[in-house]
Scaffold this active site. Structure first.
Site, PDB file in Angstrom:
ATOM      1  N   GLY A 188       0.876  -1.172   0.000  1.00 59.66           N
ATOM      2  CA  GLY A 188       0.000   0.000   0.000  1.00 59.66           C
ATOM      3  C   GLY A 188       0.903   1.208   0.000  1.00 59.66           C
ATOM      4  O   GLY A 188       1.893   1.242  -0.729  1.00 59.66           O
ATOM      5  N   GLU A 189       0.612   2.152   0.840  1.00 58.73           N
ATOM      6  CA  GLU A 189       1.441   3.352   0.938  1.00 58.73           C
ATOM      7  C   GLU A 189       1.999   3.397   2.368  1.00 58.73           C
ATOM      8  O   GLU A 189       1.247   3.597   3.323  1.00 58.73           O
ATOM      9  CB  GLU A 189       0.556   4.566   0.628  1.00 58.73           C
ATOM     10  CG  GLU A 189       1.275   5.883   0.636  1.00 58.73           C
ATOM     11  CD  GLU A 189       2.517   5.890  -0.246  1.00 58.73           C
ATOM     12  OE1 GLU A 189       2.456   5.448  -1.393  1.00 58.73           O
ATOM     13  OE2 GLU A 189       3.567   6.337   0.255  1.00 58.73           O
ATOM     14  N   SER A 190       3.308   3.181   2.463  1.00 61.11           N
ATOM     15  CA  SER A 190       3.886   3.005   3.803  1.00 61.11           C
ATOM     16  C   SER A 190       3.753   4.245   4.685  1.00 61.11           C
ATOM     17  O   SER A 190       3.616   4.126   5.905  1.00 61.11           O
ATOM     18  CB  SER A 190       5.352   2.588   3.691  1.00 61.11           C
ATOM     19  OG  SER A 190       6.093   3.560   2.984  1.00 61.11           O
TER      20      SER A 190
ATOM     21  N   CYS B 219       6.035  -5.446   0.462  1.00 66.06           N
ATOM     22  CA  CYS B 219       6.192  -4.139  -0.167  1.00 66.06           C
ATOM     23  C   CYS B 219       6.139  -3.008   0.872  1.00 66.06           C
ATOM     24  O   CYS B 219       7.106  -2.836   1.609  1.00 66.06           O
ATOM     25  CB  CYS B 219       5.156  -3.982  -1.282  1.00 66.06           C
ATOM     26  SG  CYS B 219       5.682  -2.772  -2.499  1.00 66.06           S
TER      27      CYS B 219
ATOM     28  N   ARG C 193      12.878   3.127  -0.694  1.00 67.31           N
ATOM     29  CA  ARG C 193      11.533   3.120  -1.293  1.00 67.31           C
ATOM     30  C   ARG C 193      11.611   3.417  -2.788  1.00 67.31           C
ATOM     31  O   ARG C 193      12.525   4.083  -3.243  1.00 67.31           O
ATOM     32  CB  ARG C 193      10.665   4.194  -0.634  1.00 67.31           C
ATOM     33  CG  ARG C 193      10.400   3.937   0.816  1.00 67.31           C
ATOM     34  CD  ARG C 193       9.605   5.092   1.410  1.00 67.31           C
ATOM     35  NE  ARG C 193       8.297   5.202   0.795  1.00 67.31           N
ATOM     36  CZ  ARG C 193       7.529   6.282   0.884  1.00 67.31           C
ATOM     37  NH1 ARG C 193       7.943   7.342   1.522  1.00 67.31           N
ATOM     38  NH2 ARG C 193       6.339   6.295   0.324  1.00 67.31           N
TER      39      ARG C 193
ATOM     40  N   ILE D 267       5.383  -3.540  -7.569  1.00 67.28           N
ATOM     41  CA  ILE D 267       4.628  -2.302  -7.815  1.00 67.28           C
ATOM     42  C   ILE D 267       5.269  -1.176  -7.003  1.00 67.28           C
ATOM     43  O   ILE D 267       5.219  -1.191  -5.761  1.00 67.28           O
ATOM     44  CB  ILE D 267       3.140  -2.465  -7.414  1.00 67.28           C
ATOM     45  CG1 ILE D 267       2.510  -3.655  -8.146  1.00 67.28           C
ATOM     46  CG2 ILE D 267       2.367  -1.173  -7.705  1.00 67.28           C
ATOM     47  CD1 ILE D 267       1.136  -4.047  -7.623  1.00 67.28           C
ATOM     48  N   ARG D 268       5.870  -0.234  -7.686  1.00 66.18           N
ATOM     49  CA  ARG D 268       6.603   0.857  -7.011  1.00 66.18           C
ATOM     50  C   ARG D 268       7.360   0.296  -5.805  1.00 66.18           C
ATOM     51  O   ARG D 268       7.244   0.780  -4.675  1.00 66.18           O
ATOM     52  CB  ARG D 268       5.656   1.979  -6.579  1.00 66.18           C
ATOM     53  CG  ARG D 268       4.991   2.681  -7.759  1.00 66.18           C
ATOM     54  CD  ARG D 268       4.197   3.909  -7.351  1.00 66.18           C
ATOM     55  NE  ARG D 268       3.344   3.693  -6.191  1.00 66.18           N
ATOM     56  CZ  ARG D 268       2.209   3.020  -6.207  1.00 66.18           C
ATOM     57  NH1 ARG D 268       1.760   2.491  -7.322  1.00 66.18           N
ATOM     58  NH2 ARG D 268       1.501   2.873  -5.122  1.00 66.18           N
TER      59      ARG D 268
ATOM     60  N   HIS E 274       4.644  -8.693  -4.432  1.00 66.64           N
ATOM     61  CA  HIS E 274       3.276  -8.953  -3.929  1.00 66.64           C
ATOM     62  C   HIS E 274       2.872 -10.412  -4.169  1.00 66.64           C
ATOM     63  O   HIS E 274       2.246 -10.703  -5.201  1.00 66.64           O
ATOM     64  CB  HIS E 274       2.278  -8.053  -4.663  1.00 66.64           C
ATOM     65  CG  HIS E 274       2.310  -6.629  -4.232  1.00 66.64           C
ATOM     66  ND1 HIS E 274       1.394  -6.093  -3.350  1.00 66.64           N
ATOM     67  CD2 HIS E 274       3.149  -5.626  -4.555  1.00 66.64           C
ATOM     68  CE1 HIS E 274       1.663  -4.815  -3.155  1.00 66.64           C
ATOM     69  NE2 HIS E 274       2.725  -4.502  -3.876  1.00 66.64           N
TER      70      HIS E 274
ATOM     71  N   GLU F  77       0.514 -12.030  -3.006  1.00 66.24           N
ATOM     72  CA  GLU F  77      -0.947 -12.209  -2.955  1.00 66.24           C
ATOM     73  C   GLU F  77      -1.601 -11.942  -4.318  1.00 66.24           C
ATOM     74  O   GLU F  77      -2.794 -12.170  -4.481  1.00 66.24           O
ATOM     75  CB  GLU F  77      -1.557 -11.307  -1.869  1.00 66.24           C
ATOM     76  CG  GLU F  77      -1.686  -9.825  -2.200  1.00 66.24           C
ATOM     77  CD  GLU F  77      -0.371  -9.043  -2.189  1.00 66.24           C
ATOM     78  OE1 GLU F  77       0.710  -9.662  -2.045  1.00 66.24           O
ATOM     79  OE2 GLU F  77      -0.427  -7.816  -2.362  1.00 66.24           O
TER      80      GLU F  77
HETATM   81  N1  GLN Z   1       5.892   2.740  -2.906  1.00 68.03           N
HETATM   82  C1  GLN Z   1       5.107   2.344  -1.772  1.00 68.03           C
HETATM   83  C2  GLN Z   1       5.681   2.953  -0.497  1.00 68.03           C
HETATM   84  O1  GLN Z   1       6.714   3.529  -0.529  1.00 68.03           O
HETATM   85  C3  GLN Z   1       5.053   0.847  -1.641  1.00 68.03           C
HETATM   86  C4  GLN Z   1       4.354   0.263  -2.830  1.00 68.03           C
HETATM   87  C5  GLN Z   1       3.609  -1.006  -2.546  1.00 68.03           C
HETATM   88  O2  GLN Z   1       3.366  -1.389  -1.404  1.00 68.03           O
HETATM   89  N2  GLN Z   1       3.171  -1.655  -3.596  1.00 68.03           N
HETATM   90  O3  GLN Z   1       5.072   2.861   0.525  1.00 68.03           O
END
Ligand code: GLN
Length: 195
Positions: free
Chosen positions: A48-50, A80, A107, A136-137, A172, A174
């Site tokens: 997600g977004e940390s 992630c 990150r 993903i990112r 990921h 999942e």
């Molecule tokens: N780029 C996100 C972060 O820095 C992590 C991306 C992800 O969990 N898929 O939190």
């Protein structure tokens, strides 16, 4: 043992983890407040977004409780954003961390041009067939202490690691149908609770 696994459900890809765990015969608790942590045998921190998850973890002191459980050997798996939150050092950021793994994480470390990609990873601990991994990112681990085992690298970058009861993947698991990574985590839970 019938396992009850918590999935941190503040933000991010928690539903997908829930589905895999249920397919593997676990009870699942979506963890949104500190009391949801009671009675779980292991915890997954999803992607997600940390920064967002970190801010939410500060409320209700849930982060402190997770940190305490991690220190007392509860199996915790971060994917992630979860890998970022587990790391003691986050490069160029003063965001909240659970401060549990002796790792240095960067990150969005694969660059903006390749924000997302899939690849076949060789993970010796999971057999000779490669594992399809979705990034993903994604972050990766720039450094790990000697007590951290490296489970997989991609182009020389550490993307999967374990430190005792703590597991972290930059990808990921999942989001693919291959359940080996979740099974590996469930084995860690079995080992822990058999002690
Ligand atoms: N780029 C996100 C972060 O820095 C992590 C991306 C992800 O969990 N898929 O939190």
């Amino acid at each position: 043992m019938r396992k009850c696994v918590g999935v941190l459900a503040l933000q991010g890809a928690f539903r997908e983890h829930r589905q895999v765990l249920e397919q593997l015969g676990c009870d699942v608790v979506e963890v949104r407040k500190t009391s949801d942590l009671e009675g779980i045998h292991g915890l997954i921190i999803p992607g997600g977004e940390s920064t967002t998850i970190g801010k939410l973890l500060k409320t209700d002191e849930m982060g402190e409780k997770i940190k305490e459980l991690g220190t007392k050997d509860l199996p915790i798996f971060g994917t992630c954003a979860g890998m970022i939150l587990l790391s003691k050092t986050i490069i160029n950021s003063d965001q909240y961390s659970l401060n549990l793994m002796d790792t240095v994480v960067e990150r969005n470390a694969f660059g903006r041009q390749v924000a997302s990609f899939e690849t076949d990873l060789f993970v010796p601990a999971m057999g000779s067939n490669s594992l399809r991994a979705v990034f993903i990112r994604a972050p990766y681990l720039r450094e790990v202490a000697p007590n951290v085992g490296i489970l997989a690298e991609y182009e020389g970058k550490i993307v999967f690691a374990r430190q005792g009861n703590l597991l972290a993947s930059a990808f990921h698991p999942e989001l693919t149908s291959d359940q080996r990574v979740h099974k590996y985590f469930l084995d860690m839970i079995d080992e822990h609770w058999a002690k």
